[in-house]
Design an enzyme around this catalytic site. Sequence first.
Site, mmCIF file in Angstrom:
data_model
loop_
_atom_site.group_PDB
_atom_site.id
_atom_site.type_symbol
_atom_site.label_atom_id
_atom_site.label_comp_id
_atom_site.label_asym_id
_atom_site.label_seq_id
_atom_site.Cartn_x
_atom_site.Cartn_y
_atom_site.Cartn_z
ATOM 1 N N GLU A 108 0.825 -1.201 0.000
ATOM 2 C CA GLU A 108 0.000 0.000 0.000
ATOM 3 C C GLU A 108 0.861 1.253 0.000
ATOM 4 O O GLU A 108 1.957 1.263 0.549
ATOM 5 C CB GLU A 108 -0.892 0.031 1.250
ATOM 6 C CG GLU A 108 -1.814 -1.151 1.380
ATOM 7 C CD GLU A 108 -2.564 -1.154 2.701
ATOM 8 O OE1 GLU A 108 -2.581 -0.106 3.372
ATOM 9 O OE2 GLU A 108 -3.123 -2.205 3.050
ATOM 10 N N CYS A 357 -1.760 1.623 8.309
ATOM 11 C CA CYS A 357 -0.967 0.678 7.545
ATOM 12 C C CYS A 357 -1.605 -0.704 7.521
ATOM 13 O O CYS A 357 -2.004 -1.245 8.536
ATOM 14 C CB CYS A 357 0.452 0.597 8.105
ATOM 15 S SG CYS A 357 0.578 -0.001 9.795
#
Length: 369
Positions: A108, A357
């Site tokens: 990501e 995250c």
Amino acid sequence: MATPLPLVFSAPKRGMPPAHFADLSDEQRIEALSELGLPKFRLNQIARHYYGRLEADPMTMTDLPEAARAKVKDALFPTLMEPIRVVEADDENTQKTLWKLHDGTLLESVLMRYPDRATLCISSQAGCGMACPFCATGQGGLDRNLSVGEIVDQVRNAAATMQAEGGRLSNIVFMGMGEPLANYKRVVSAVRQITQPSPEGFGISQRSVTVSTVGLAPAIRKLADEDMSVTLAVSLHTPDDELRDELVPVNNRWSVAEVLDAARYYADKSGRRVSIEYALIRDVNDQGWRADMLGQKLHKALGSRVHVNLIPLNPTPGSKWDASPRERQDEFVRRVIAQGVPCTVRDTKGQEIAAACGQLAAEENSEEK
């Protein structure tokens, strides 16, 4: 009670991508070009395209011989990652991208646009081996380290996005998936390419780059000796060893005192203020006495070279952890400041798209099951 995950410092060797231009030294790049029958001066042309013009497709590099472009693409510019999901929030000022790598693993990155800057949060590993129980990535385990090319190309992609909008990517934070200092050599190589001027890099100031860590004390000292001026961010999350052993399992190897001692060494060597990251978790680490202890320990260890960023926790689905209420956040800030340490609550751009995250990857993996 769930069994705690083990700490993992050595990533599996499997799954690393083919060598990319950003993975290679100048000598290796020249050798690769020579094998394609291209002279040394072509290296500078290619580097200016990649780092200066933010182009990753040699087919668009019109100053290369037409007959050589496909060969250069095959040899030096393999496709490292493909976007499979893009989610926007904050009136489209925050953009989170989920990338699928060549071996199917996920990473990501989050692009955050502010009035005065644009910040990219990037990943350094696919997954994470630090096993922090409140973190989506930590609970998913470590798939593998990212290559230098996979780290650097996150930056090039975002820089190209900003350039197309008439803007400029100004700040990089290694606060996405993974523990940056557990992928030390590749992260340092990536930082150098991010910060060197074109045609060696993207020309982003070292002072605009933040490298985070959960507290790998020897690696913090090693980073200090690199003579770079990046900001060090230490994810402390509590000032006492008893709770930190649970919240940040690496604390069982390097205690709070050892981490703060290493952080002081970094501050002394770099001349930079250290950032302390502290995720406030309701009824776990948000007590007033912990704020007092945090301020006291930081003031003693780091003096004026420290700043605390409080982060309201982004709860993961099904988690027992939750964010502290606003009034408790405010009280925590007041008590840390009372000890002579600057403290602010960090802006949580993108919270509604699970910008913490690993959460987007965790959602994707659960949907595939």
